[in-house]
Every structure is written in C-alpha cells, then in structure tokens.
Design an enzyme around this catalytic site. Sequence first.
Site, PDB file in Angstrom:
ATOM      1  N   ASP A 358       0.829  -1.206   0.000  1.00 30.42           N
ATOM      2  CA  ASP A 358       0.000   0.000   0.000  1.00 30.42           C
ATOM      3  C   ASP A 358       0.867   1.262   0.000  1.00 30.42           C
ATOM      4  OD1 ASP A 358      -1.418  -2.238   0.959  1.00 30.42           O
ATOM      5  OD2 ASP A 358      -2.833  -1.009   2.074  1.00 30.42           O
ATOM      6  N   GLU A 488      -7.630 -10.047  -4.920  1.00 28.68           N
ATOM      7  CA  GLU A 488      -7.448 -11.239  -4.082  1.00 28.68           C
ATOM      8  C   GLU A 488      -8.644 -12.190  -4.120  1.00 28.68           C
ATOM      9  OE1 GLU A 488      -6.429  -9.449  -0.370  1.00 28.68           O
ATOM     10  OE2 GLU A 488      -4.336  -9.140  -0.947  1.00 28.68           O
ATOM     11  N   LYS A 601     -12.379  -7.921  -6.428  1.00 34.81           N
ATOM     12  CA  LYS A 601     -12.294  -7.206  -5.148  1.00 34.81           C
ATOM     13  C   LYS A 601     -11.789  -5.789  -5.339  1.00 34.81           C
ATOM     14  CE  LYS A 601      -9.970  -7.604  -0.651  1.00 34.81           C
ATOM     15  NZ  LYS A 601      -8.853  -8.211   0.064  1.00 34.81           N
TER      16      LYS A 601
HETATM   17  C1  BGC Z   1      -6.076  -5.592  -0.050  1.00 37.63           C
HETATM   18  C2  BGC Z   1      -4.572  -5.530  -0.209  1.00 37.63           C
HETATM   19  C3  BGC Z   1      -4.023  -4.546   0.794  1.00 37.63           C
HETATM   20  C4  BGC Z   1      -4.484  -4.876   2.215  1.00 37.63           C
HETATM   21  C5  BGC Z   1      -4.072  -3.819   3.220  1.00 37.63           C
HETATM   22  C6  BGC Z   1      -6.418  -5.950   1.377  1.00 37.63           C
HETATM   23  O1  BGC Z   1      -7.810  -5.962   1.533  1.00 37.63           O
HETATM   24  O2  BGC Z   1      -6.625  -6.563  -0.910  1.00 37.63           O
HETATM   25  O3  BGC Z   1      -4.248  -5.101  -1.510  1.00 37.63           O
HETATM   26  O4  BGC Z   1      -2.635  -4.561   0.752  1.00 37.63           O
HETATM   27  O5  BGC Z   1      -5.892  -4.944   2.231  1.00 37.63           O
HETATM   28  O6  BGC Z   1      -4.624  -2.573   2.910  1.00 37.63           O
END
Ligand code: BGC
Length: 759
Positions: A358, A488, A601
């Site tokens: 992030d 994801e 997602k």
């Molecule tokens: C996201 C990831 C992210 C993580 C922390 C997850 O829900 O799919 O991309 O790194 O949250 O923010």
Amino acid sequence: MKHYLKPHEWLIVEEGFDAHHHRISESIFSLGNGRMGQRANFEETYSGDSHQGTYVAGIYYPDKTRVGWWKNGYPEYFAKVLNAPDWIGIKIKIGKHEVDLNRCKVTGFKRTLDMKKGILYRSFTATLPDGKKVVVNTQRFCSMADGEIGAIRYSITPVNFSAQATITLPVNADVVNKDSNYDEKFWNEVSQEAKAGIALVTAETKKTFFQVTTAMSYSIETAGKTVKGKVKASKKEKYADNTVTIGLKKGVETVIYKYAAVLSSENHSKKKIQDQAKKKLKNITTKGYEKLANEHISVWSDIWKKCDITIEGDSAAQQGIRFNIFQLMQTYTGDDERLNIGPKGFTGEKYGGSTYWDTEAYCLPFYLGTTNPRVARNLLVYRYKHLPKAIENARKLGFKDGAAFYPFVTMNGEECHNEWEITFEEIHRTSAMAYAMRDYIDYTGDKNYWTEHGLEVLIGIARFWAQRVNWSKDKNQYVILGVTGPNEYENNVNNNWYTNYLGAWTLRFTMQAIDFVKNNSPEKYKSLVAKLRFNENTETEQWKDISAKMYYPQDQTRGVYLQQDGFLDKELIHAKDLKPEDRPLNQKWSWDRILRSCFIKQADVLQCMYLFEDDFTLDQIKRNFDFYEPMTVHESSLSPCVHAILASKLGYNEKAYEMYLRTSRLDLDDYNNDTEDGCHITSMAGTWMSVVKGFGGMRVRDGVLQLSPFIPDQWQSYSFRLEFKNRVLKVIVSKGKTDVLLESGEPLEIVLNEKVVKL
Ligand code: BGC
C-alpha cells in the site's frame, strides 16, 4: 452505511451518545503524531464495549504464527504494532459512583475532532446513579510539535451537589492486543515509580526487547486556582498512579491537566530513558497546556497551508477529503526512515500496523505531492534497508543468487504474512518497490537515487523475476504461473496480466537504471557489480529476452486484456445484479464461491492501466474499464480511488464522483461495515489522488507538470496545492476556469489543458 456524523468543513461531530457507534467513533476520532497515537477512548472509566488502543510507532512484537495447516515457507510470526501503555486515564469517583458513561444517564453528548487544530473535544452531562449531575468538557492531543508528548484538559463541574471526589491518574502497561494469537500479553515490566505529582512505568516487549517509558504528571485547578488535594501515589505490576482527593463545589469548574511523555528505546538509551522521560515531563508541565496546545496547533496550521484541499458547494466531500489528509499526516510525518504507514495507522490493530505494498502503490504519491521530497525518499530508503531481508525471504522460498522478494507484510523486512495465496503468490508486490522508485524519480527528477540505493534494489528484484518466470514450450513465450494478482478474489491463477506486465516492466526499468548509473557514476557501478556479483551481459540478455517474449492474456474480440488465463470461462455477471443481501461478498459468500465467480475485489487489470497509462490508448483503457468495472465490488478500500482516476480520464464524470465519495467517506460513513477495526489509512492517499490525479488530471511527464482539470457538477469550485520541485503551486478549479498560482519558488513552465503556460 451510517450517517451519524454531521457534515462540517473542518470538524467531525458526533452528537448524542449511542454505544453502538462507540467502537466506530473510537477509530474515526483517533489521534496521532507520527510517533504515537491512540483510539478515541474515553479518559474516564467506560465499562461498556470499547477497544482500548494506544500505539507507539515501530514498537512491535513477533506474534507466533497461528494457522490451521502449516506450509513450508510460512513465516514464524506475524509482526504486530503493540497496544502500548495507556496514559489517558482520568478516573473520577464521587461518593460511591464513578463517572462511567455506561452506568450514568448521559445527555448533551458531543464528540468533536477539530482537524484544523488536531484536537479532540468531548462534552456531556452525566447523571450518576445517585442523581448527582456533572458537566464534563475534555480536550486532548498528541503533539505534532514533539512526537513524544500528549496532553489532556479535563474539566468537571458539579451541577446539583458539592462533594469530595477522588481523581485517579494512571499509566497502565497491563494492556493486551485484541488480535493476539495466543491471548498472550506482550509486555514485561521493567520498573514503575509513583510519587506525588508523577507516575511512570517502563515496559519491555517480549522477544523484541523494545522499551517504552510512559510517564504522567498533572495539575488541578478549581475556579482558576491550583489545588493540591490529598495525594496518594500507588503502584503495582505494570501500573502506577496518583489518586487525588479534592472537594468539588456546586457550579464551580475543576480542571485537570494531564501531561504525558512517551519515550521509546528506539530513540533513547535504555539506561537513560526514565530520566529523560522525567525531564521531558517536567518541561512540559512547566510550559502548561495552553502553550503546548498552541505549539501543536501551529504545526497543523503549517501542514494545512501546504496540503489543504478545498471543495466549495459540497460539505460532505469537503469533510471527507480533509479527514483523509488529517489521518495521513498524523500517521506518518516522514522524519524517521525507520517508520512506515500501517494500513490502519494508529486507529486499530487490524493488519498489525505493519508495512504493506500500500505504501508504495498508494501512499507515496500523496507524500510526494504534499511534502518535502525527503519524506518520499525516506519511504524508499526504508525498503533499501530491508533489501538483505528481501534477499533472505527469496532464499527461504528457493530463489538464489541475490534475488530479492519483498514481503507482503513486514516490520523489519522479514515476511510475516501467512496465507499461502498471499505470502507465496501475491508476488506483484515486489515490483511495487520498483514502481515507487519510478514515481519518485519522475516527480522529483532525482535520478541519483538509482546510484545511491535504487539500482541495488532493482537488480535484486529483477533477479527474482528472471527466476520466477518459466518458458512455455506450448506458447513459445514466458509465463508466470500460480499467482494471486491485486484482485485477491482469485487465487493460484496463471498469467495474471498485471503480474506479467509488472514483472516484464521491472526488467526494462532495471536496465534503464543500469545505463544511468554506468554512464553517470562508473566507479559506483563497478563497485556495485562486484558487490552483487552482477554479470551484466548474461543477466541483462536474459532480462531482455523475458521482457520481449512475455505472454499477456487477451481477448481480441472484445479488445481487452484478460485478468488471467481462463477468465472468460467464468459466468460474466455485473455487480449491480447481485442481491443486496449478498453484499459484501466477503462476509456473505463462501470463499470457494467467491473464487469461482467473476467478481473483482479491487482494480487489477485497471490497476496496471492506471500505473502505466501512457502505454495504452484511450480506447484500450475505455474498453477495459467498461469490461471490468461493472464486475468490481470494491471490497478493498484501495479500489475506488483507481477507478475514480481512470473514470476522470475517460470523461466518466459521474462515475468518478461516485468513486470519489466512496473513497473519501469510506470510514466516516462506514461503507464496508468495518471502521470499528480502524480507519483505512493507506486508501486515504488514494482519496487525495482521486482529486489531484483524477479531477485535477495531474501528471508528471518528462519532468513537466501537467494538469487537465474538470469539476464535478456537484461542486462550485475546488483547489489543491502541490509541492513540486522546490515550488508550491495552488490549483483552483471553478466552472469553466482553472487558475494555477505559484505560491513560492522560481518561475515554472507547466502544461495546462495541453498548453504550455509559464507561472
Ligand atoms: C487488499 C490488499 C491490501 C491490504 C491492506 C487488502 O484488503 O486486498 O491489496 O494490501 O488490504 O490494505
């Protein structure tokens, strides 16, 4: 969605106490200063449902991994920023009863976060079970002027009685992480001390041996005059306090000032930490609340001068963007290259306060645009320092020869995430480090970063990709198998288009960096070649081959890239056709149903088009947006901002605005029903990007700043500031007009709506 907070330009206001919202408000009204922070817990006792949370940046615990079925390669632990010793308590007992909003009748409750000043206010009238009524007004801040201090002003006025009251002022290290894997407590006591006027506890983390000294002092005034009262100092394991007995008089205000110093062994020697905490405490107590508050407010005032965004004609949108900027600035100040930005900042424990991709993919542009380049550079250096661990991470998974695999989640460079589909498969994250470097260099022009640190990191990452791809005889191309892309909701797929693109791009980018360093600092290049045992000819030959012959799945008929092999076998349905009771999918559907579905997602193909938009035509971006966005459920907070930016580019203004509102008010309106776990700090940088890169159309191409703004119909005007190459620019967009002002720095040429203008 919830709408219990009042729209206001500078304030977040909750009126009336509803215990059901308390955990959400504890997240939203959180305070921090980059070094420490806390959820908006009450100072007085609260026996209702609450998540007590105080955090100190960089102080973590490696909580032993807990998984159902161990897989080789899993990290031994998940690093967690610890729930740290709590200093805010001001426990008030009048007769037999405590002031406790769960046990009193509460009227006139108001909780206000003043984002301009960084101060949290509260006021209420509480009627105790025996009918005694008190009016309470509180103020609190974690100082932005000195990251190791905080202060509280707590005023109490009896309405219908006079009586003795005891006021207990603790520091308490007997705290737990809500997300502890084995219900373990993570702190050992080192020492406690309590005497009249002061109490301190030094605690040490198990396994990591960080020490934190938390010290408090106070003063009490009644009707403006200092009162000493009868003081009892006491201590027990991990705990020290002062209890002061004073007389409360009907209609007369008593004010308690509580000061805290929080020092960690990251910045002080363990031998001296208590003395230094006491010294600091003495200084701040002498200075007093008003002065400390003014110093703190003045830092905020400087911050807002550089990075405020104004929106006229839409107070919900205005409040949303300021809330996002406020939270980001109080989470990470950029003055310490050992620190980073946890997805929940200091507002909760989910994601362990650790560092994710992030930071590079979302947060970096925000800090580049709003602060001194040193801040963004510190974020890059943080990863540079983790390079040896990234090499070790790769080695543990069977890669060799200096291949670097950056972790998905980390505190010290070691991977600590343990879900196979993310730990082993979400490999695109290692290239986020390379992309962040490109972003930084494009924006600042500081190509020397490649020479100083960057190239070393890039060679490691490039080596990883060279070993991770394989040659498909069938396709006569390179493929990348068994991955999870940014989306994801798909696991263990082959040839995720985003991952393949990023891998191949990283190889090209690394070769570009090699050319630069070789030509500009041949000596440095030579020493790097020796240090890394880098065989330029053989390795770059292979990289060129891979990047030229990478396989990218696509559908010629629709003219879209395919998120992964086989995507078109799915039943392609639109998210709008889902029943409301199915949403959010991650709470309502089984995991296998999610995996089999087409629902996305967060941006995946579109994430890549956002990062590399100049590699694609507008028509390509449009086709892919039109194909994927309707299947996207945005159940990651990181999703709407990317869509807001692309929708703006495509002229889908309504969509851009819808996505903007969703990202900017995600926590304020509790869109995803999860704000009680903490605020989505990293996606807040995406909100900023939605305005600046989305509506403002800001890009940097060949070192030149470009703007192509539009204004959403709902707004009368908006403005933002940019720190760019030693200048501060202010961009004001109103209907049919854009003004760009050079607020400081040398004249500059920019491109505004495709025309060169000189500022
Ligand atoms: C996201 C990831 C992210 C993580 C922390 C997850 O829900 O799919 O991309 O790194 O949250 O923010």
